[in-house]
Design a protein around this motif. Sequence first.
Motif, PDB file in Angstrom:
ATOM      1  N   LEU A 167       0.840  -1.197   0.000  1.00  0.00           N
ATOM      2  CA  LEU A 167       0.000   0.000   0.000  1.00  0.00           C
ATOM      3  C   LEU A 167       0.873   1.244   0.000  1.00  0.00           C
ATOM      4  CD1 LEU A 167      -2.898   1.226   0.288  1.00  0.00           C
ATOM      5  CD2 LEU A 167      -2.534   1.173   2.752  1.00  0.00           C
ATOM      6  N   TYR A 207       3.618   0.498   3.056  1.00  0.00           N
ATOM      7  CA  TYR A 207       3.005  -0.393   4.027  1.00  0.00           C
ATOM      8  C   TYR A 207       2.624  -1.730   3.389  1.00  0.00           C
ATOM      9  CZ  TYR A 207       2.266   4.131   6.334  1.00  0.00           C
ATOM     10  OH  TYR A 207       2.438   5.369   6.874  1.00  0.00           O
ATOM     11  N   VAL A 217      -0.589  -4.526   3.692  1.00  0.00           N
ATOM     12  CA  VAL A 217      -1.938  -4.759   4.192  1.00  0.00           C
ATOM     13  C   VAL A 217      -2.161  -6.270   4.215  1.00  0.00           C
ATOM     14  CG1 VAL A 217      -4.394  -4.318   3.892  1.00  0.00           C
ATOM     15  CG2 VAL A 217      -2.726  -2.618   3.143  1.00  0.00           C
ATOM     16  N   PHE A 227      -8.509  -5.901   8.334  1.00  0.00           N
ATOM     17  CA  PHE A 227      -7.324  -5.599   7.549  1.00  0.00           C
ATOM     18  C   PHE A 227      -6.309  -4.908   8.456  1.00  0.00           C
ATOM     19  CE2 PHE A 227      -9.139  -6.442   3.352  1.00  0.00           C
ATOM     20  CZ  PHE A 227     -10.498  -6.436   3.652  1.00  0.00           C
ATOM     21  N   ILE A 244      -2.619  -3.070   8.927  1.00  0.00           N
ATOM     22  CA  ILE A 244      -1.629  -2.290   8.190  1.00  0.00           C
ATOM     23  C   ILE A 244      -0.310  -2.350   8.956  1.00  0.00           C
ATOM     24  CG2 ILE A 244      -1.121  -0.092   7.083  1.00  0.00           C
ATOM     25  CD1 ILE A 244      -3.743  -1.294   6.176  1.00  0.00           C
ATOM     26  N   SER A 275      -4.148  -2.902  -4.094  1.00  0.00           N
ATOM     27  CA  SER A 275      -4.389  -1.487  -3.814  1.00  0.00           C
ATOM     28  C   SER A 275      -4.090  -0.675  -5.060  1.00  0.00           C
ATOM     29  CB  SER A 275      -3.508  -1.005  -2.646  1.00  0.00           C
ATOM     30  OG  SER A 275      -2.143  -1.022  -3.019  1.00  0.00           O
ATOM     31  N   ILE A 279      -8.170   0.112  -1.041  1.00  0.00           N
ATOM     32  CA  ILE A 279      -7.956  -1.332  -0.950  1.00  0.00           C
ATOM     33  C   ILE A 279      -9.042  -2.012  -1.774  1.00  0.00           C
ATOM     34  CG2 ILE A 279      -7.854  -3.318   0.605  1.00  0.00           C
ATOM     35  CD1 ILE A 279      -7.006  -1.381   2.823  1.00  0.00           C
ATOM     36  N   ASP A 292      -9.218   3.871   2.740  1.00  0.00           N
ATOM     37  CA  ASP A 292      -8.369   3.401   3.835  1.00  0.00           C
ATOM     38  C   ASP A 292      -9.050   3.452   5.196  1.00  0.00           C
ATOM     39  OD1 ASP A 292      -6.305   6.433   3.926  1.00  0.00           O
ATOM     40  OD2 ASP A 292      -8.454   6.112   4.129  1.00  0.00           O
TER      41      ASP A 292
END
Length: 650
Positions: free
Chosen positions: A492, A496, A498, A507, A509, A536, A542, A557
């Motif tokens: 992401l 990041y 996910v 979900f 992160i 993403s 997402i 998000d």
Amino acid sequence: MSERVEDEALARLGPQSLKCPECENVYRDPTLLPCLHSLCRPCVTTLYNQHASDGVITCTQCQEEVDKPSNGIDGFQPNYFLNGLVSVFQAKTAKDIRCKICELQKKDNFATLKCLTCGDFLCEDCGKAHTLTRMTFAHEIQPLSELSDGKRDREIRNKQIITCEQHEGEPIKYYCETCSVPICRECQLEHHVGHTCANAKDSQVSRRKAVANMIGNVEKKIEALKKIAENVDSTTTDIDKREKDLIEGVEKTVKKLMDQIEREKADILKSLKKTMDEQRDACIKRKEQINTIADIMKGNITFANDVVTNGKDVEVLFLEKTIRHRMMALQVKKLDTLAMKWQAPDIRFRNVFLTVDRIGLFELTLSREYNRKPETPLKFGARHVAGFQLVRRISTTIPREDNFECRVTGLASLFGDHFVVGDQENRKVKIFTRLGHYVETIANIKPSGIAVCNDVIGVTDQMSLNLYTNDRTIKKKISLESTGSSYPITALSNRYFVVANNKTTTFQIYDLRGELCNDIMPARGAKVRNPTFITSNSKGNIIVSDWLTNSVIMMDDSGHLVKEFKLKSKLGKNEWLPGSICCDHFDNIYVSDFSRSRIIVLDPQGEFMLEYPTRLDGLDRPRCMAVDGNGYLVVSGKGGYLNMYACQYI
């Protein structure tokens, strides 16, 4: 690096190479930007404040936009390597330099001495006092007059140390492998207890080598730029030749005609000249664009080479991550759009004269191949997928190494020219080149999903999230809830990971260090029931393929629904099983339909765009997919094979 080579490098130091491009003075506390250009810290501060309301600042050397760190200019990396070189240069050319200790006492005394150990410039009195403290009694102090000939440059460099900002005076001697940060002895005892720590001299070897390898890859990009530049030169020659041929044809025709034709001759040649000038101007601009990119790459390589070859161990450790990020960005930079296209004009002769007032003898036309202006970078969602062209089939079952036929449960692109394959049947995570050559196995686990974020590879199994660095060493293992979930994973915003739990429909992160940053629960209207695969897009949304509802769901998000897509037949039934899902650089969404052996393409808004049957190419029951930055889509199917397609855009 040999002593002779280092001496030659230090001997080349001069005021021009050590001047800040912004203030044109010798660097003061040089600060490194992500584009590998440096500015004085005061200059960076000024630049930062000038763009206080913006999220980015622009490098004054390469005009590249740089994201502003959330913690201010402290978020930029100090350029310890350049700072060390400035210290050597100042020791050789010191004139009217104030004593550093006297400055702290608000006194104004000139320095006559330099401490080779800590780098301070000192007056006579402070020099004597410098050796009377327990912390500095062993420091070596030399008169500035004895350093001006440059014979002791290497000795000065060898004695330079970098001290910890948190523990004043404590030298940086160690590297925490767990946190990927250089540390001092006190840091290790206070903040890194239980972490994997090693001596800086030992840790720098693999990182120095990794940077050197990336430099080689960027050098190949420069070679590719040279070939594209040759293409532009060839285009200019073709333009000149075509212009000459057309002028000759016009001259032969015009000689047979009267005054009116002579006037039209002048008009058509004027139009032709204008058109050719525009195309030549486009070539000149494209050549300037290519030269700019090449110069930036060369500048980056020069700096990176200097750090790799001349940098001290700790300097390399501080700078290698920034350099690798930059080298990675340059490696994946697309160059094919720089090749020159042009429209060859043609002049048609009209042999029917309807009036002598305006004969209309000539008509200037252009073919469709030429773009008059250099192509601007494509925006997300700007390209429509028209189809796929099969490039190659790749076997992911390794003879004499795998006990079973490969069962692909995860796919991800790595550095644009490699991809990572999760083989659940043989309990392996494998690396292949884009040409289909097996490179290595980086882990022996039973993978559920795979994603690549920046230079970190994330692999989930039914118990944990495993993070690997680009040198294939384990970075961190994070335990997940043991719910029997398949734990699909995606990257992401290039920052990041996910991880979805398809049992609890949540979900998580994680940042690239494996720290949990957020836990998202889909909003009541999001309609997510069983997230089987996730991806993403560039907006940070997402996107989920849900087997329970047979739909593709896009949410923001915070877990709120953005779009839901269902593929229905003419009878109104939902006859598909959305599987693996991924997005290309234009935010087009690719979905594998496991039940009907086809690929469904949605536009960035989640509307139907294209259907492509994979059985035509010998691929049955497509399961996992991944796209890279070069316009290729990789799809796994039965039999341990992957199909690699070139995406056809219009």
